[in-house]
Design a protein around this motif. Structure first.
Motif, PDB file in Angstrom:
ATOM      1  N   CYS A  76       0.830  -1.211   0.000  1.00 19.02           N
ATOM      2  CA  CYS A  76       0.000   0.000   0.000  1.00 19.02           C
ATOM      3  C   CYS A  76       0.863   1.260   0.000  1.00 19.02           C
ATOM      4  O   CYS A  76       0.481   2.280  -0.579  1.00 19.02           O
ATOM      5  N   TYR A  77       2.029   1.179   0.615  1.00 21.84           N
ATOM      6  CA  TYR A  77       2.954   2.309   0.638  1.00 21.84           C
ATOM      7  C   TYR A  77       3.555   2.540  -0.752  1.00 21.84           C
ATOM      8  O   TYR A  77       3.824   3.672  -1.142  1.00 21.84           O
ATOM      9  N   GLU A  78       3.756   1.453  -1.491  1.00 23.66           N
ATOM     10  CA  GLU A  78       4.314   1.564  -2.846  1.00 23.66           C
ATOM     11  C   GLU A  78       3.310   2.173  -3.813  1.00 23.66           C
ATOM     12  O   GLU A  78       3.674   2.953  -4.686  1.00 23.66           O
ATOM     13  N   GLU A  79       2.038   1.790  -3.676  1.00 24.22           N
ATOM     14  CA  GLU A  79       1.056   2.222  -4.663  1.00 24.22           C
ATOM     15  C   GLU A  79       0.441   3.593  -4.372  1.00 24.22           C
ATOM     16  O   GLU A  79      -0.066   4.234  -5.288  1.00 24.22           O
ATOM     17  N   ALA A  80       0.467   4.046  -3.137  1.00 23.28           N
ATOM     18  CA  ALA A  80      -0.192   5.310  -2.777  1.00 23.28           C
ATOM     19  C   ALA A  80       0.240   6.485  -3.660  1.00 23.28           C
ATOM     20  O   ALA A  80      -0.628   7.214  -4.168  1.00 23.28           O
ATOM     21  N   PRO A  81       1.530   6.709  -3.890  1.00 23.08           N
ATOM     22  CA  PRO A  81       1.917   7.838  -4.748  1.00 23.08           C
ATOM     23  C   PRO A  81       1.395   7.695  -6.182  1.00 23.08           C
ATOM     24  O   PRO A  81       1.037   8.683  -6.814  1.00 23.08           O
ATOM     25  N   HIS A  82       1.322   6.455  -6.686  1.00 21.97           N
ATOM     26  CA  HIS A  82       0.826   6.234  -8.052  1.00 21.97           C
ATOM     27  C   HIS A  82      -0.670   6.544  -8.146  1.00 21.97           C
ATOM     28  O   HIS A  82      -1.128   7.102  -9.152  1.00 21.97           O
ATOM     29  N   LEU A  83      -1.414   6.182  -7.106  1.00 22.71           N
ATOM     30  CA  LEU A  83      -2.843   6.490  -7.095  1.00 22.71           C
ATOM     31  C   LEU A  83      -3.069   8.002  -7.055  1.00 22.71           C
ATOM     32  O   LEU A  83      -3.936   8.530  -7.762  1.00 22.71           O
ATOM     33  N   GLU A  84      -2.291   8.703  -6.250  1.00 17.04           N
ATOM     34  CA  GLU A  84      -2.419  10.162  -6.171  1.00 17.04           C
ATOM     35  C   GLU A  84      -2.060  10.806  -7.507  1.00 17.04           C
ATOM     36  O   GLU A  84      -2.747  11.724  -7.966  1.00 17.04           O
ATOM     37  N   THR A  85      -1.007  10.316  -8.153  1.00 23.17           N
ATOM     38  CA  THR A  85      -0.611  10.850  -9.459  1.00 23.17           C
ATOM     39  C   THR A  85      -1.714  10.619 -10.491  1.00 23.17           C
ATOM     40  O   THR A  85      -2.031  11.517 -11.281  1.00 23.17           O
ATOM     41  N   ALA A  86      -2.300   9.429 -10.483  1.00 14.87           N
ATOM     42  CA  ALA A  86      -3.397   9.134 -11.416  1.00 14.87           C
ATOM     43  C   ALA A  86      -4.572  10.071 -11.166  1.00 14.87           C
ATOM     44  O   ALA A  86      -5.174  10.601 -12.110  1.00 14.87           O
ATOM     45  N   TRP A  87      -4.900  10.302  -9.901  1.00 17.56           N
ATOM     46  CA  TRP A  87      -5.986  11.212  -9.540  1.00 17.56           C
ATOM     47  C   TRP A  87      -5.705  12.618 -10.060  1.00 17.56           C
ATOM     48  O   TRP A  87      -6.557  13.254 -10.685  1.00 17.56           O
ATOM     49  N   GLN A  88      -4.499  13.117  -9.816  1.00 17.66           N
ATOM     50  CA  GLN A  88      -4.136  14.465 -10.257  1.00 17.66           C
ATOM     51  C   GLN A  88      -4.120  14.568 -11.785  1.00 17.66           C
ATOM     52  O   GLN A  88      -4.501  15.595 -12.353  1.00 17.66           O
ATOM     53  N   THR A  89      -3.687  13.506 -12.441  1.00 17.21           N
ATOM     54  CA  THR A  89      -3.559  13.513 -13.901  1.00 17.21           C
ATOM     55  C   THR A  89      -4.907  13.409 -14.608  1.00 17.21           C
ATOM     56  O   THR A  89      -5.128  14.076 -15.619  1.00 17.21           O
ATOM     57  N   TYR A  90      -5.795  12.579 -14.112  1.00  9.23           N
ATOM     58  CA  TYR A  90      -7.013  12.243 -14.851  1.00  9.23           C
ATOM     59  C   TYR A  90      -8.319  12.807 -14.283  1.00  9.23           C
ATOM     60  O   TYR A  90      -9.359  12.667 -14.918  1.00  9.23           O
ATOM     61  N   ARG A  91      -8.294  13.449 -13.144  1.00 12.14           N
ATOM     62  CA  ARG A  91      -9.571  13.907 -12.567  1.00 12.14           C
ATOM     63  C   ARG A  91     -10.258  14.945 -13.435  1.00 12.14           C
ATOM     64  O   ARG A  91     -11.483  15.008 -13.491  1.00 12.14           O
ATOM     65  N   ASP A  92      -9.483  15.767 -14.155  1.00 17.29           N
ATOM     66  CA  ASP A  92     -10.085  16.754 -15.050  1.00 17.29           C
ATOM     67  C   ASP A  92     -10.752  16.106 -16.259  1.00 17.29           C
ATOM     68  O   ASP A  92     -11.539  16.751 -16.954  1.00 17.29           O
ATOM     69  N   ARG A  93     -10.443  14.843 -16.489  1.00 21.38           N
ATOM     70  CA  ARG A  93     -11.080  14.093 -17.584  1.00 21.38           C
ATOM     71  C   ARG A  93     -12.236  13.231 -17.052  1.00 21.38           C
ATOM     72  O   ARG A  93     -12.764  12.402 -17.771  1.00 21.38           O
ATOM     73  N   GLY A  94     -12.610  13.439 -15.789  1.00 20.66           N
ATOM     74  CA  GLY A  94     -13.780  12.759 -15.240  1.00 20.66           C
ATOM     75  C   GLY A  94     -13.493  11.560 -14.365  1.00 20.66           C
ATOM     76  O   GLY A  94     -14.413  10.973 -13.790  1.00 20.66           O
ATOM     77  N   LEU A  95     -12.237  11.168 -14.229  1.00 22.04           N
ATOM     78  CA  LEU A  95     -11.903   9.994 -13.418  1.00 22.04           C
ATOM     79  C   LEU A  95     -12.133  10.261 -11.936  1.00 22.04           C
ATOM     80  O   LEU A  95     -11.830  11.339 -11.439  1.00 22.04           O
ATOM     81  N   ARG A 115       0.626  11.305   5.312  1.00 18.71           N
ATOM     82  CA  ARG A 115       2.001  10.961   4.924  1.00 18.71           C
ATOM     83  C   ARG A 115       2.193  11.032   3.417  1.00 18.71           C
ATOM     84  O   ARG A 115       3.204  11.529   2.925  1.00 18.71           O
ATOM     85  N   PHE A 116       1.204  10.523   2.667  1.00 17.21           N
ATOM     86  CA  PHE A 116       1.323  10.485   1.213  1.00 17.21           C
ATOM     87  C   PHE A 116       0.596  11.646   0.531  1.00 17.21           C
ATOM     88  O   PHE A 116       0.524  11.697  -0.694  1.00 17.21           O
ATOM     89  N   LYS A 117       0.056  12.575   1.335  1.00 17.65           N
ATOM     90  CA  LYS A 117      -0.641  13.753   0.813  1.00 17.65           C
ATOM     91  C   LYS A 117      -1.710  13.336  -0.202  1.00 17.65           C
ATOM     92  O   LYS A 117      -1.816  13.906  -1.298  1.00 17.65           O
ATOM     93  N   LEU A 118      -2.505  12.336   0.184  1.00 20.49           N
ATOM     94  CA  LEU A 118      -3.550  11.830  -0.700  1.00 20.49           C
ATOM     95  C   LEU A 118      -4.725  12.802  -0.694  1.00 20.49           C
ATOM     96  O   LEU A 118      -5.264  13.128   0.364  1.00 20.49           O
ATOM     97  N   SER A 119      -5.123  13.246  -1.874  1.00 15.83           N
ATOM     98  CA  SER A 119      -6.221  14.209  -1.968  1.00 15.83           C
ATOM     99  C   SER A 119      -7.500  13.597  -2.539  1.00 15.83           C
ATOM    100  O   SER A 119      -8.539  14.251  -2.541  1.00 15.83           O
TER     101      SER A 119
END
Length: 172
Positions: A76-95, A115-119
């Motif tokens: 979960c520690y490994e994937e958290a930054p990738h999930l946040e990046t995906a959110w930041q990258t694709y949320r404007d496209r409706g994700l 810790r991971f600044k998950l938004s």
């Protein structure tokens, strides 16, 4: 008589050893989900910030539904930054990225989010109903739900940037 006992013991151990050997060579990520291709089970979740999200509210948007826990280390520690990046990258496209925290303490979960600044929205599955409905047997597990509410793909284990990007692009 002693020979029969030894032979029967040996014959009873062999199937067990074969089953064990099969289990060691099987990749848990290859376990198919009967939910893929079907409508995602409905859910309603109160987020850590007090807001509420439900699958019904998200209809028409692709959803990445991630089951996680603060005690899930290192995956979960490994994937958290990738999930946040995906959110930041694709949320404007409706994700929508939704985190479902399971079998955890609120304070530990909130510390993990900080810790991971998950938004992206995340909340606890207090009774475990959502986890059971989705057939989650461990964390992390991630479901990719299409705009029509159909489960497009299930990923077991830490999801990486490559898988996230590929599956999100398929759904968009």
């Amino acid at each position: 008589m002693a020979t029969w006992k030894k032979l029967s013991l040996l014959l009873s151990i062999i199937p067990l050893l074969l089953l064990l050997a099969y289990g060691f060579k099987t990749n848990p990520r290859d376990v198919p989900s009967p939910l893929v291709g079907r409508q995602a089970p409905p859910f309603a979740l109160t987020m850590f910030d007090g807001s509420r999200n439900s699958l019904e509210q998200l209809r028409g948007k692709p959803v990445v539904l991630n089951f996680w826990a603060s005690w899930c280390f290192p995956a979960c520690y490994e994937e958290a930054p990738h999930l946040e990046t995906a959110w930041q990258t694709y949320r404007d496209r409706g994700l929508m990225v939704i985190g479902v925290d399971i079998q955890d303490r609120d304070a530990d979960a909130k510390a993990f989010i900080d810790r991971f600044k998950l938004s992206f929205p995340s909340g606890p599955d207090l009774q475990g109903k959502i986890s059971i409905d989705y057939g989650v047997y461990g964390v992390p597990e991630t479901f990719f739900i299409g705009k029509d509410g159909t489960i497009h793909y299930k990923h077991v284990g830490a999801v990486d940037e490559k898988v996230l990007k590929a599956k999100i692009e398929e759904m968009l």
